[in-house]
Design an enzyme around this catalytic site. Structure first.
Site, PDB file in Angstrom:
ATOM      1  N   LYS A 227       0.837  -1.204   0.000  1.00 42.49           N
ATOM      2  CA  LYS A 227       0.000   0.000   0.000  1.00 42.49           C
ATOM      3  C   LYS A 227       0.875   1.259   0.000  1.00 42.49           C
ATOM      4  CE  LYS A 227       0.014  -0.044   4.969  1.00 42.49           C
ATOM      5  NZ  LYS A 227      -0.399  -1.000   6.006  1.00 42.49           N
TER       6      LYS A 227
ATOM      7  N   ARG B 187      -8.047   0.006  16.506  1.00 45.28           N
ATOM      8  CA  ARG B 187      -8.257   0.813  15.304  1.00 45.28           C
ATOM      9  C   ARG B 187      -9.349   0.114  14.514  1.00 45.28           C
ATOM     10  NH1 ARG B 187      -2.399   2.501  13.017  1.00 45.28           N
ATOM     11  NH2 ARG B 187      -2.959   0.786  11.651  1.00 45.28           N
TER      12      ARG B 187
ATOM     13  N   TYR C 218      18.045  28.697   8.191  1.00 46.36           N
ATOM     14  CA  TYR C 218      16.907  29.364   8.836  1.00 46.36           C
ATOM     15  C   TYR C 218      16.991  29.234  10.347  1.00 46.36           C
ATOM     16  CZ  TYR C 218      14.620  29.460   4.262  1.00 46.36           C
ATOM     17  OH  TYR C 218      14.306  29.694   2.954  1.00 46.36           O
TER      18      TYR C 218
HETATM   19  C1  LIG Z   1       0.469  -2.017   6.418  1.00 46.44           C
HETATM   20  C2  LIG Z   1      -0.091  -3.254   7.011  1.00 46.44           C
HETATM   21  C3  LIG Z   1       0.749  -4.336   7.347  1.00 46.44           C
HETATM   22  C4  LIG Z   1       2.259  -4.288   7.234  1.00 46.44           C
HETATM   23  O1  LIG Z   1       2.794  -3.785   8.421  1.00 46.44           O
HETATM   24  P1  LIG Z   1       4.378  -3.576   8.639  1.00 46.44           P
HETATM   25  O2  LIG Z   1       4.483  -3.164  10.051  1.00 46.44           O
HETATM   26  O3  LIG Z   1       4.816  -2.534   7.675  1.00 46.44           O
HETATM   27  O4  LIG Z   1       5.008  -4.907   8.368  1.00 46.44           O
HETATM   28  C5  LIG Z   1       0.152  -5.468   7.841  1.00 46.44           C
HETATM   29  N1  LIG Z   1      -1.186  -5.547   8.021  1.00 46.44           N
HETATM   30  C6  LIG Z   1      -2.018  -4.522   7.720  1.00 46.44           C
HETATM   31  C7  LIG Z   1      -3.475  -4.658   7.941  1.00 46.44           C
HETATM   32  C8  LIG Z   1      -1.491  -3.350   7.214  1.00 46.44           C
HETATM   33  O5  LIG Z   1      -2.306  -2.328   6.924  1.00 46.44           O
END
Ligand SMILES: *Cc1c(COP(=O)(O)O)cnc(C)c1O
Length: 295
Positions: free
Chosen positions: A34, A129, A254
């Site tokens: 993703k 979540r 800055y």
């Molecule tokens: C992004 C995601 C993962 C991967 O997690 P990492 O900590 O990057 O290995 C696994 N499960 C779900 C549901 C996710 O959204």
């Protein structure tokens, strides 16, 4: 040509997938790609990870891009769908939504689809979540199975909140609760993100879902990629476009946040907002200058 460039090492990416395979040899791998494969370029990454058993994305748009590029593995929508209008497309392309909320079940029950869909049931075992409360697992599982638009419930999925900390016993509690409250429900189980995969072998189950580790980053607190045999996939390279000879007490940039502790040469790297380099990166972020680490 711009001085600042990102290099993506697809051999390292494939090597890291092999590391995941070796660490969880009995599990299928859903590679989390993703968010544009965590910034590495989703299509390129998906093509290189031809050995992955499935891909996980966050949105239907990402899933469609994969299919349009000829990627044939199963594609799981990790957050399911956001609107009922997405369901006919999901059915048409056989994408697999994770169902995490009652509103999604209602929409599944009410829509008319060209074909029924496979789904994962997402349960909340303590991350708080996404996901149905574990105590509702059986009831929701039955309701999904009874829905005419659902072909199969492929299994139950949950997410670990603190797996990066090997000393935190919350993970063991999540694992025990999840096992207990999904007992007897048919289909596979999927629990482990990268930290679960590398740090908690008892979380492996039928499907692991590594993301971070595939890109060459240790998912464990205080961990280092090398200790897991992981190789960095992304390298950000640039060039010095000026070298100044500053005096002790001279302030740089800055707000004058950095003050030279001595007379010193200071290189200016051609990298900024336009290259995606964040302003909130702290003073002293290390760089390799001709392979020597400096601030
Ligand atoms: C992004 C995601 C993962 C991967 O997690 P990492 O900590 O990057 O290995 C696994 N499960 C779900 C549901 C996710 O959204």
């Amino acid at each position: 040509m711009r001085a600042t460039q990102v290099f993506i090492d697809l051999t390292a990416l494939r090597h890291n997938l092999a590391c995941a395979r070796a660490a969880a040899p009995a599990s299928c791998i859903l590679a989390a790609i993703k968010a544009n494969a965590y910034g590495h370029g989703m299509l390129r990454v998906a093509q290189a990870l031809s050995e992955a058993d499935a891909f996980g994305v966050a949105s239907l748009a990402e899933a469609l891009q994969l299919r349009e590029a000829g990627i044939s593995q199963p594609v799981v929508l990790l957050e399911g769908f956001f609107a009922a209008a997405e369901l006919p497309v999901i059915a048409q392309y056989a994408f697999i939504p994770a169902i995490h909320d009652h509103s999604q079940i209602e929409q599944l029950e009410q829509c008319v689809l060209p074909a029924p869909v496979d789904v994962w049931l997402k349960l909340d075992s303590g991350m708080h979540r996404l996901g149905f409360p574990l105590v509702e697992a059986k009831e929701v599982w039955q309701r999904l199975n009874a829905c005419r638009n659902v072909r199969r419930v492929l299994g139950c999925m949950t997410h670990l909140a603190n797996a990066d900390n090997l000393n935190d016993d919350f993970t063991a509690r999540q694992l025990a609760d999840f096992a207990h409250l999904t007992e007897g429900l048919s289909g596979g189980r999927s629990i482990a993100n990268s930290a679960g995969l590398l740090g908690w072998p008892c979380s492996h189950a039928e499907w692991v879902r590594p993301g971070l580790m595939l890109y060459g980053v240790s998912p464990l607190l205080g961990g280092r990629a090398e200790q897991h045999g992981l190789k960095p996939v992304m390298t950000l390279r640039s060039a010095l476009i000026a070298v100044k000879h500053l005096k002790q007490g001279d302030a740089i940039g800055y707000g004058g946040v950095f003050v030279c502790p001595q007379d010193m040469p200071v290189g200016v790297v051609a990298a900024g907002y336009g290259d995606g380099y964040p302003r909130h990166a702290r003073n002293g972020v290390p760089v390799l200058l001709n392979n020597r680490r400096c601030r």
